[in-house]
Design a protein around this motif. Sequence first.
Motif, short mmCIF file in Angstrom:
data_model
loop_
_atom_site.label_atom_id
_atom_site.label_comp_id
_atom_site.label_asym_id
_atom_site.label_seq_id
_atom_site.Cartn_x
_atom_site.Cartn_y
_atom_site.Cartn_z
N ALA A 411 83.69 -27.10 -54.78
CA ALA A 411 84.42 -27.75 -55.88
C ALA A 411 84.95 -29.11 -55.44
O ALA A 411 85.03 -30.04 -56.24
N ASP A 412 85.29 -29.24 -54.14
CA ASP A 412 85.81 -30.53 -53.67
C ASP A 412 84.69 -31.45 -53.18
O ASP A 412 84.96 -32.51 -52.62
N ASP A 413 83.42 -31.07 -53.38
CA ASP A 413 82.30 -31.95 -53.06
C ASP A 413 81.85 -32.76 -54.28
O ASP A 413 80.90 -33.54 -54.18
N VAL A 414 82.50 -32.55 -55.41
CA VAL A 414 82.19 -33.36 -56.59
C VAL A 414 82.85 -34.73 -56.41
O VAL A 414 84.00 -34.83 -56.01
N ILE A 415 82.10 -35.78 -56.69
CA ILE A 415 82.59 -37.14 -56.56
C ILE A 415 82.68 -37.75 -57.95
O ILE A 415 81.67 -37.86 -58.65
N ILE A 416 83.89 -38.10 -58.37
CA ILE A 416 84.08 -38.78 -59.66
C ILE A 416 84.40 -40.23 -59.35
O ILE A 416 85.46 -40.55 -58.81
N SER A 417 83.45 -41.10 -59.68
CA SER A 417 83.54 -42.51 -59.34
C SER A 417 83.43 -43.35 -60.60
O SER A 417 82.38 -43.32 -61.27
N ALA A 418 84.53 -44.07 -60.91
CA ALA A 418 84.55 -44.92 -62.11
C ALA A 418 84.14 -44.14 -63.36
O ALA A 418 83.44 -44.66 -64.24
N GLY A 419 84.54 -42.87 -63.42
CA GLY A 419 84.23 -42.04 -64.57
C GLY A 419 82.93 -41.28 -64.48
O GLY A 419 82.67 -40.38 -65.29
N TRP A 420 82.07 -41.64 -63.53
CA TRP A 420 80.80 -40.94 -63.33
C TRP A 420 81.00 -39.73 -62.41
O TRP A 420 81.70 -39.82 -61.41
N THR A 421 80.40 -38.61 -62.76
CA THR A 421 80.47 -37.42 -61.92
C THR A 421 79.17 -37.28 -61.14
O THR A 421 78.07 -37.27 -61.73
N MET A 422 79.30 -37.19 -59.82
CA MET A 422 78.12 -37.09 -58.96
C MET A 422 78.25 -35.87 -58.03
O MET A 422 79.36 -35.45 -57.69
N SER A 423 77.12 -35.34 -57.63
CA SER A 423 77.08 -34.21 -56.70
C SER A 423 76.73 -34.72 -55.31
O SER A 423 75.67 -35.31 -55.11
#
Length: 521
Positions: A411-423
């Motif tokens: 769950a903490d490996d999700v990256i939310i960058s400038a509103g984009w969600t990345m795995s």
Amino acid sequence: MAKLTDYTSYADAQTHAGSAALWELFDGDRDRLNIAHECITRHADGSRRPAVRIAHADGRDEILSFDEISAGAARFAHWLEAEGVRPGDRIAFMLEPSLPFYVCLFGAMQTGAISVPLFTLFGPDALRLRVDDCTPKILITNSEKAEMARGMDGIRVVVADEGLLDVIAEYPSSYAPRSKADDLAVFQYTSGTTRELPEAVRHTHRSLVTLMFAALYGTGIRPGDEFFCPSSPAWGHGLWHGTLAPLGLGVTTGTFAGRFDPVRLMQALSDHKITNMSAAATHYRMMKNSGAAGDFTFHFRKLSYTGEPIDPGTLDFIDRYFKVPACSMYGTTEIGVVLVNYPGAADFTVKPGSLGKAVPGQVLQAQRPDGTPSAPGEIGELMLWRRNRWETTKDLAKIDADGYFYHCGRADDVIISAGWTMSAVEIENTLLKHPDVQECAVIGAPDATRGLVAKAFVVSPRAPSDAFVKELQSFTRERLAQHEFPRIVEFVSELPKTPAGKVHRKILRDREAAKAAELAD
């Protein structure tokens, strides 16, 4: 009457697997059960049949029989009682796989004491934390570690050498355990940093019975297999899936002792004609990176892995050299194995990269934040139905239209960058397809503008350069999405790993957070 070990198909697993059928595999019952008896004593028939093959890093092979371990464990149990050890006392041991290791493991459990295996590479801080937590009556280790251990107050240290074996030799070679199925048998520490002690998972003797779901359907163990698990038996995979599960079914198992060497492992797999192996994803990757697989002949019929996903390049390597599909086995020390790929089941299609489907009797879902099931292909939190409620696994997953689960990171490996969600996992798997990337780890690094950005730590034989960074960024964007690529790439000689061999992303995240805090000051 047929037993579960007589069935190999997925359809039969759904039809016949159940609690009552599992208990039929053992001598004990719901009241009286002892792991040492089930794994060792009942298989010691005087034939000196091999129980454990140990591949030592120095090139030696050591073979221990059920008879040898059974006699030693019984003598050790009598010695413990003579030393004042009573049921419920903890006996810790910090030993590489060896005769003393198995004698201590099973001997302590025979008396009703609790076995506490500890990783041999622990330093004083890590050892102190665990000793303070479990307060063992005795700590048994080798001569090299004994001096470190004796420097700790309030702990009795015994060196496991020929001298100890000589001392216990005077005791009887049989012992009648009196444990109940619900008595504690093992304290198992999960891997973690020295400053953050993971809580010991407390296993009863009954745990051996539920473990058989993983043995039968996660690793596919059946009588007649030549089994091997290179993971250290100080950790959950090596102890439960690599040691207790096969021995509980009377199957000879194999393990590795000393500093891990992928070429030495492949030599042992070839020499002993191993047909079934369960290993960490890292082990398979290291065998691929060694470039030596073509020097050996393999005899695999079943393969499984656990700990973390295997990248596509390593899966291709497995198909080319081992010629059977690698079957993921998903679970944790706390919840056990719950998703498997049924190795050896001719009617089960193994989808590359999939966690497979639930073991018989388990129900899992990928769920949205509101608790509703995620649609096929939609990433959600992986939830397990247990104790009449949904419990989180703290992992992300998605399900395809055929009901197969796919791991999408912690769950903490999700990256939310400038509103984009990345795995992070998807970015890692893409980078690992590049021919010059041997290993990599991706985390979310703090960024003043975007909140977080994807940062990749890359191990490569190629010299670092700005051109190489841009090449990797383009390589990823072209295969995922224009926003889904590592904005920062750092080349490193190695990645931090847990003692169990998994990439330790938390260390990387903590380092980046500390750097950001320093800059803010």
